[in-house]
Motif scaffolding. Structure first.
Motif, PDB file in Angstrom:
ATOM      1  N   GLN A  47       0.800  -1.224   0.000  1.00  0.00           N
ATOM      2  CA  GLN A  47       0.000   0.000   0.000  1.00  0.00           C
ATOM      3  C   GLN A  47       0.835   1.279   0.000  1.00  0.00           C
ATOM      4  OE1 GLN A  47      -1.697  -2.805   1.604  1.00  0.00           O
ATOM      5  NE2 GLN A  47      -2.751  -2.661  -0.342  1.00  0.00           N
ATOM      6  N   ALA A  48       2.001   1.227  -0.634  1.00  0.00           N
ATOM      7  CA  ALA A  48       2.840   2.423  -0.697  1.00  0.00           C
ATOM      8  C   ALA A  48       2.114   3.558  -1.416  1.00  0.00           C
ATOM      9  CB  ALA A  48       4.163   2.116  -1.391  1.00  0.00           C
ATOM     10  N   ARG A  49       1.382   3.247  -2.471  1.00  0.00           N
ATOM     11  CA  ARG A  49       0.710   4.305  -3.234  1.00  0.00           C
ATOM     12  C   ARG A  49      -0.250   5.094  -2.345  1.00  0.00           C
ATOM     13  NH1 ARG A  49      -3.797   5.418  -6.456  1.00  0.00           N
ATOM     14  NH2 ARG A  49      -3.286   6.776  -8.202  1.00  0.00           N
ATOM     15  N   GLU A  50      -1.028   4.405  -1.538  1.00  0.00           N
ATOM     16  CA  GLU A  50      -1.968   5.087  -0.635  1.00  0.00           C
ATOM     17  C   GLU A  50      -1.213   6.004   0.328  1.00  0.00           C
ATOM     18  OE1 GLU A  50      -5.286   4.120   2.839  1.00  0.00           O
ATOM     19  OE2 GLU A  50      -4.032   2.500   2.066  1.00  0.00           O
ATOM     20  N   ARG A  51      -0.115   5.507   0.885  1.00  0.00           N
ATOM     21  CA  ARG A  51       0.663   6.322   1.814  1.00  0.00           C
ATOM     22  C   ARG A  51       1.296   7.508   1.097  1.00  0.00           C
ATOM     23  NH1 ARG A  51       2.232   1.260   3.154  1.00  0.00           N
ATOM     24  NH2 ARG A  51       4.367   1.558   2.390  1.00  0.00           N
ATOM     25  N   ILE A  52       1.804   7.280  -0.101  1.00  0.00           N
ATOM     26  CA  ILE A  52       2.429   8.368  -0.863  1.00  0.00           C
ATOM     27  C   ILE A  52       1.419   9.468  -1.155  1.00  0.00           C
ATOM     28  CG2 ILE A  52       3.395   8.956  -3.126  1.00  0.00           C
ATOM     29  CD1 ILE A  52       4.795   6.147  -3.008  1.00  0.00           C
ATOM     30  N   LEU A  53       0.245   9.092  -1.635  1.00  0.00           N
ATOM     31  CA  LEU A  53      -0.770  10.101  -1.965  1.00  0.00           C
ATOM     32  C   LEU A  53      -1.243  10.852  -0.731  1.00  0.00           C
ATOM     33  CD1 LEU A  53      -2.897   8.174  -4.609  1.00  0.00           C
ATOM     34  CD2 LEU A  53      -1.297  10.061  -5.011  1.00  0.00           C
ATOM     35  N   THR A  54      -1.420  10.148   0.367  1.00  0.00           N
ATOM     36  CA  THR A  54      -1.879  10.787   1.601  1.00  0.00           C
ATOM     37  C   THR A  54      -0.828  11.745   2.142  1.00  0.00           C
ATOM     38  OG1 THR A  54      -3.279   8.901   2.122  1.00  0.00           O
ATOM     39  CG2 THR A  54      -2.741  10.388   3.939  1.00  0.00           C
ATOM     40  N   MET A  55       0.416  11.288   2.190  1.00  0.00           N
ATOM     41  CA  MET A  55       1.466  12.166   2.707  1.00  0.00           C
ATOM     42  C   MET A  55       1.707  13.349   1.775  1.00  0.00           C
ATOM     43  SD  MET A  55       2.263  11.270   5.691  1.00  0.00           S
ATOM     44  CE  MET A  55       3.685  12.328   5.904  1.00  0.00           C
ATOM     45  N   ALA A  86       6.364   2.902   8.131  1.00  0.00           N
ATOM     46  CA  ALA A  86       5.269   2.501   7.244  1.00  0.00           C
ATOM     47  C   ALA A  86       4.018   2.076   8.027  1.00  0.00           C
ATOM     48  CB  ALA A  86       5.711   1.399   6.291  1.00  0.00           C
ATOM     49  N   GLU A  87       4.183   1.280   9.070  1.00  0.00           N
ATOM     50  CA  GLU A  87       3.023   0.835   9.844  1.00  0.00           C
ATOM     51  C   GLU A  87       2.400   1.998  10.609  1.00  0.00           C
ATOM     52  OE1 GLU A  87       3.566  -2.628  12.269  1.00  0.00           O
ATOM     53  OE2 GLU A  87       4.649  -3.677  10.672  1.00  0.00           O
ATOM     54  N   THR A  88       3.228   2.846  11.181  1.00  0.00           N
ATOM     55  CA  THR A  88       2.725   4.021  11.899  1.00  0.00           C
ATOM     56  C   THR A  88       1.969   4.923  10.941  1.00  0.00           C
ATOM     57  OG1 THR A  88       4.608   3.905  13.398  1.00  0.00           O
ATOM     58  CG2 THR A  88       3.421   5.989  13.323  1.00  0.00           C
ATOM     59  N   CYS A  89       2.522   5.115   9.758  1.00  0.00           N
ATOM     60  CA  CYS A  89       1.894   5.940   8.736  1.00  0.00           C
ATOM     61  C   CYS A  89       0.549   5.332   8.330  1.00  0.00           C
ATOM     62  CB  CYS A  89       2.827   6.058   7.535  1.00  0.00           C
ATOM     63  SG  CYS A  89       2.258   7.168   6.248  1.00  0.00           S
ATOM     64  N   ARG A  90       0.541   4.044   8.052  1.00  0.00           N
ATOM     65  CA  ARG A  90      -0.693   3.351   7.669  1.00  0.00           C
ATOM     66  C   ARG A  90      -1.766   3.517   8.741  1.00  0.00           C
ATOM     67  NH1 ARG A  90       0.048  -2.396   8.661  1.00  0.00           N
ATOM     68  NH2 ARG A  90      -0.547  -1.636  10.712  1.00  0.00           N
ATOM     69  N   ASP A  91      -1.381   3.331  10.003  1.00  0.00           N
ATOM     70  CA  ASP A  91      -2.341   3.448  11.093  1.00  0.00           C
ATOM     71  C   ASP A  91      -2.875   4.870  11.220  1.00  0.00           C
ATOM     72  OD1 ASP A  91      -1.908   0.756  11.577  1.00  0.00           O
ATOM     73  OD2 ASP A  91      -0.595   1.096  13.304  1.00  0.00           O
ATOM     74  N   ALA A  92      -2.004   5.855  11.030  1.00  0.00           N
ATOM     75  CA  ALA A  92      -2.433   7.256  11.088  1.00  0.00           C
ATOM     76  C   ALA A  92      -3.404   7.573   9.958  1.00  0.00           C
ATOM     77  CB  ALA A  92      -1.224   8.188  11.026  1.00  0.00           C
ATOM     78  N   ILE A  93      -3.123   7.067   8.776  1.00  0.00           N
ATOM     79  CA  ILE A  93      -4.008   7.293   7.638  1.00  0.00           C
ATOM     80  C   ILE A  93      -5.373   6.682   7.907  1.00  0.00           C
ATOM     81  CG2 ILE A  93      -4.411   6.661   5.216  1.00  0.00           C
ATOM     82  CD1 ILE A  93      -1.316   6.923   4.868  1.00  0.00           C
ATOM     83  N   ARG A  94      -5.386   5.465   8.423  1.00  0.00           N
ATOM     84  CA  ARG A  94      -6.662   4.790   8.736  1.00  0.00           C
ATOM     85  C   ARG A  94      -7.453   5.558   9.787  1.00  0.00           C
ATOM     86  NH1 ARG A  94      -4.583  -1.486   8.911  1.00  0.00           N
ATOM     87  NH2 ARG A  94      -4.438  -1.741   6.662  1.00  0.00           N
ATOM     88  N   ARG A  98      -2.834  13.059  11.298  1.00  0.00           N
ATOM     89  CA  ARG A  98      -1.680  13.579  10.544  1.00  0.00           C
ATOM     90  C   ARG A  98      -0.401  13.093  11.200  1.00  0.00           C
ATOM     91  NH1 ARG A  98      -2.438  17.791   7.050  1.00  0.00           N
ATOM     92  NH2 ARG A  98      -0.367  18.605   7.463  1.00  0.00           N
ATOM     93  N   LEU A  99       0.581  12.836  10.387  1.00  0.00           N
ATOM     94  CA  LEU A  99       1.906  12.497  10.887  1.00  0.00           C
ATOM     95  C   LEU A  99       2.799  13.710  10.769  1.00  0.00           C
ATOM     96  CD1 LEU A  99       2.848   9.008   9.428  1.00  0.00           C
ATOM     97  CD2 LEU A  99       2.484   9.611  11.801  1.00  0.00           C
ATOM     98  N   PRO A 100       3.753  13.839  11.677  1.00  0.00           N
ATOM     99  CA  PRO A 100       4.717  14.920  11.508  1.00  0.00           C
ATOM    100  C   PRO A 100       5.450  14.734  10.182  1.00  0.00           C
ATOM    101  CG  PRO A 100       4.932  13.913  13.677  1.00  0.00           C
ATOM    102  CD  PRO A 100       3.987  13.061  12.881  1.00  0.00           C
ATOM    103  N   GLN A 101       5.505  15.777   9.380  1.00  0.00           N
ATOM    104  CA  GLN A 101       6.107  15.673   8.062  1.00  0.00           C
ATOM    105  C   GLN A 101       7.570  15.268   8.115  1.00  0.00           C
ATOM    106  OE1 GLN A 101       5.196  19.438   6.248  1.00  0.00           O
ATOM    107  NE2 GLN A 101       3.080  18.860   5.850  1.00  0.00           N
TER     108      GLN A 101
END
Length: 116
Positions: A47-55, A86-94, A98-101
């Motif tokens: 799911q890199a694409r989802e994370r990339i688009l969200t970030m 990646a897992e932290t990012c995925r969980d934040a997106i779900r 927001r994650l710290p940039q």
């Protein structure tokens, strides 16, 4: 279909191909990938694409902004797929959080795109 979107759809198809199925050099060449690139992409978090688009969105970029730079697709995917967050990012997106940039390994690319 745009460059970035097209790239990720083709990558998703190739990466999900069973490992024992041989991919032609032409299929890889069409995407500008080597066999080493393929191995790297297959070993990354899904799911890199989802994370990339969200970030990218958190940086104020749209999918159209990324589509204007398809040459960055592999680098974005590699960094995101092998990110220790990646897992932290995925969980934040779900969770819609927001994650710290500063935690995003693609932050420099997103900032450069914003600066144009």
């Amino acid at each position: 279909m745009s460059g970035y979107t097209d790239f990720f759809q083709k990558i998703a198809r190739i990466v999900s191909t069973p490992r024992d199925e041989n991919l032609s050099d032409r299929e890889l060449s069409d995407l500008g990938l080597s066999r080493a690139d393929l191995a790297m992409l297959r070993s990354g978090a899904p799911q890199a694409r989802e994370r990339i688009l969200t970030m990218a969105g958190q940086f104020g970029l749209t999918e159209a902004d990324l589509n204007a730079h398809p040459e960055l697709g592999l680098e974005l995917a590699e960094k995101c797929g092998h990110c220790l967050q990646a897992e932290t990012c995925r969980d934040a997106i779900r969770a819609g959080a927001r994650l710290p940039q500063g935690k995003c390994p693609n932050a420099g690319i997103y900032r450069a795109l914003l600066d144009g």
